[in-house]
Scaffold this motif. Structure first.
Motif, PDB file in Angstrom:
ATOM      1  N   SER A 152       6.723  -8.895  -1.364  1.00  0.00           N
ATOM      2  CA  SER A 152       5.429  -8.540  -0.771  1.00  0.00           C
ATOM      3  C   SER A 152       5.468  -7.132  -0.174  1.00  0.00           C
ATOM      4  O   SER A 152       4.489  -6.381  -0.264  1.00  0.00           O
ATOM      5  CB  SER A 152       5.039  -9.556   0.307  1.00  0.00           C
ATOM      6  OG  SER A 152       5.988  -9.575   1.365  1.00  0.00           O
ATOM      7  N   THR A 153       6.613  -6.762   0.414  1.00  0.00           N
ATOM      8  CA  THR A 153       6.755  -5.413   0.963  1.00  0.00           C
ATOM      9  C   THR A 153       6.671  -4.379  -0.147  1.00  0.00           C
ATOM     10  O   THR A 153       6.003  -3.346  -0.014  1.00  0.00           O
ATOM     11  CB  THR A 153       8.098  -5.267   1.697  1.00  0.00           C
ATOM     12  OG1 THR A 153       8.095  -6.127   2.841  1.00  0.00           O
ATOM     13  CG2 THR A 153       8.331  -3.835   2.152  1.00  0.00           C
ATOM     14  N   LEU A 154       7.357  -4.636  -1.251  1.00  0.00           N
ATOM     15  CA  LEU A 154       7.331  -3.693  -2.362  1.00  0.00           C
ATOM     16  C   LEU A 154       5.933  -3.589  -2.955  1.00  0.00           C
ATOM     17  O   LEU A 154       5.427  -2.482  -3.183  1.00  0.00           O
ATOM     18  CB  LEU A 154       8.326  -4.121  -3.437  1.00  0.00           C
ATOM     19  CG  LEU A 154       8.505  -3.118  -4.595  1.00  0.00           C
ATOM     20  CD1 LEU A 154       9.942  -3.164  -5.116  1.00  0.00           C
ATOM     21  CD2 LEU A 154       7.554  -3.418  -5.748  1.00  0.00           C
ATOM     22  N   PHE A 155       5.294  -4.746  -3.219  1.00  0.00           N
ATOM     23  CA  PHE A 155       3.969  -4.721  -3.845  1.00  0.00           C
ATOM     24  C   PHE A 155       2.923  -4.082  -2.938  1.00  0.00           C
ATOM     25  O   PHE A 155       1.937  -3.525  -3.415  1.00  0.00           O
ATOM     26  CB  PHE A 155       3.539  -6.130  -4.229  1.00  0.00           C
ATOM     27  CG  PHE A 155       4.309  -6.702  -5.380  1.00  0.00           C
ATOM     28  CD1 PHE A 155       4.517  -5.965  -6.527  1.00  0.00           C
ATOM     29  CD2 PHE A 155       4.849  -7.983  -5.315  1.00  0.00           C
ATOM     30  CE1 PHE A 155       5.236  -6.486  -7.596  1.00  0.00           C
ATOM     31  CE2 PHE A 155       5.563  -8.503  -6.369  1.00  0.00           C
ATOM     32  CZ  PHE A 155       5.759  -7.754  -7.513  1.00  0.00           C
ATOM     33  N   LYS A 156       3.140  -4.166  -1.628  1.00  0.00           N
ATOM     34  CA  LYS A 156       2.200  -3.557  -0.696  1.00  0.00           C
ATOM     35  C   LYS A 156       2.216  -2.031  -0.841  1.00  0.00           C
ATOM     36  O   LYS A 156       1.178  -1.380  -0.759  1.00  0.00           O
ATOM     37  CB  LYS A 156       2.565  -3.951   0.734  1.00  0.00           C
ATOM     38  CG  LYS A 156       1.547  -3.502   1.786  1.00  0.00           C
ATOM     39  CD  LYS A 156       2.005  -3.896   3.196  1.00  0.00           C
ATOM     40  CE  LYS A 156       2.153  -5.403   3.313  1.00  0.00           C
ATOM     41  NZ  LYS A 156       2.535  -5.792   4.695  1.00  0.00           N
ATOM     42  N   GLN A 157       3.413  -1.491  -1.069  1.00  0.00           N
ATOM     43  CA  GLN A 157       3.536  -0.040  -1.220  1.00  0.00           C
ATOM     44  C   GLN A 157       3.329   0.417  -2.653  1.00  0.00           C
ATOM     45  O   GLN A 157       2.761   1.481  -2.896  1.00  0.00           O
ATOM     46  CB  GLN A 157       4.913   0.419  -0.731  1.00  0.00           C
ATOM     47  CG  GLN A 157       5.142   0.201   0.753  1.00  0.00           C
ATOM     48  CD  GLN A 157       6.115   1.208   1.336  1.00  0.00           C
ATOM     49  OE1 GLN A 157       6.141   2.372   0.926  1.00  0.00           O
ATOM     50  NE2 GLN A 157       6.907   0.776   2.301  1.00  0.00           N
TER      51      GLN A 157
END
Length: 220
Positions: free
Chosen positions: A50-55
């Motif tokens: 989720s952190t990666l997809f957010k950025q």
């Protein structure tokens, strides 16, 4: 308190972003662009999906971010903003910045990814050109145009002059690294290459070297 938390969160987000781009670059080199998934990048970067997809919602967006960050190179290597007035000093400053930028191992790695994947993913080459090389090129071209307009240089074709200057440096600092695994010129050798490029440019474009013509007049 809120400001402190905000600064902390910003540093944390930046740290995670750097971990993601570093992991992505490493995996792109090892597995190829197509063979690397965002899930694997998240795993290697030790961040949640989720952190990666957010950025970075897509792999293409991640690659474009890598290109932009590498070409910006941080505050000390940002696109040239040298004021006109002293052609020798200006070219020397730009040349040193450019050599530092393209001499970084990460830049060679980025070029290798693009070259390896270009037949299947031409958009990678387009991103490298349009988001990285072209903006930097234009910034140098505008500097040379400013020197011409200031009357300190006679540069009737700033585009060609920019190609000449950056090409002289890249041909020594970057391109041999693409073919020679042990190519690692010393800082002194790199400085000498930049100085020689500056000397060549001054001989060709410095106003005093081409007869002192006013800006806008063809020395021929």
């Amino acid at each position: 308190m809120k400001a402190g938390l905000s600064a902390h969160h910003q540093r944390l987000a930046q740290s995670k972003r750097e971990a993601i781009t570093a992991a992505a670059t490493r995996l792109f080199l090892e597995r190829g662009y197509d063979g690397t998934s965002l899930a694997k990048i998240a795993q290697e970067a030790v961040v949640s999906k989720s952190t990666l997809f957010k950025q970075f919602p897509t792999k293409a967006a991640l690659f474009e971010a890598i290109v932009t960050e590498y070409w910006n190179g941080g505050p000390d290597l940002a696109s040239p903003t040298v004021p006109p007035g002293d052609l020798s000093a200006g070219l020397s400053a730009i040349g040193r910045r450019y050599a530092d930028l393209i001499g970084r191992p990460e830049m060679a790695a980025l070029f290798r990814i693009v070259v390896a994947e270009l037949p299947r993913f031409p958009e990678l080459g387009r991103a490298q050109f349009e988001l990285g090389k072209l903006p930097y090129f234009i910034s140098v071209q505008r500097y040379l145009e400013a020197e011409h307009n200031a009357g300190t240089a006679v540069v009737l074709d700033a585009q060609s002059a920019t190609n000449q200057f950056l090409g002289m440096i890249a041909n020594y600092v970057l391109w041999p690294r693409m073919l020679l695994a042990d190519w690692n010129p010393s800082p002194a050798d790199v400085r000498h290459a930049v100085e020689e490029a500056v000397t060549t440019m001054l001989a060709r474009y410095d106003r005093s070297s081409v007869g002192g013509q006013p800006a806008g007049e063809d020395p021929a």
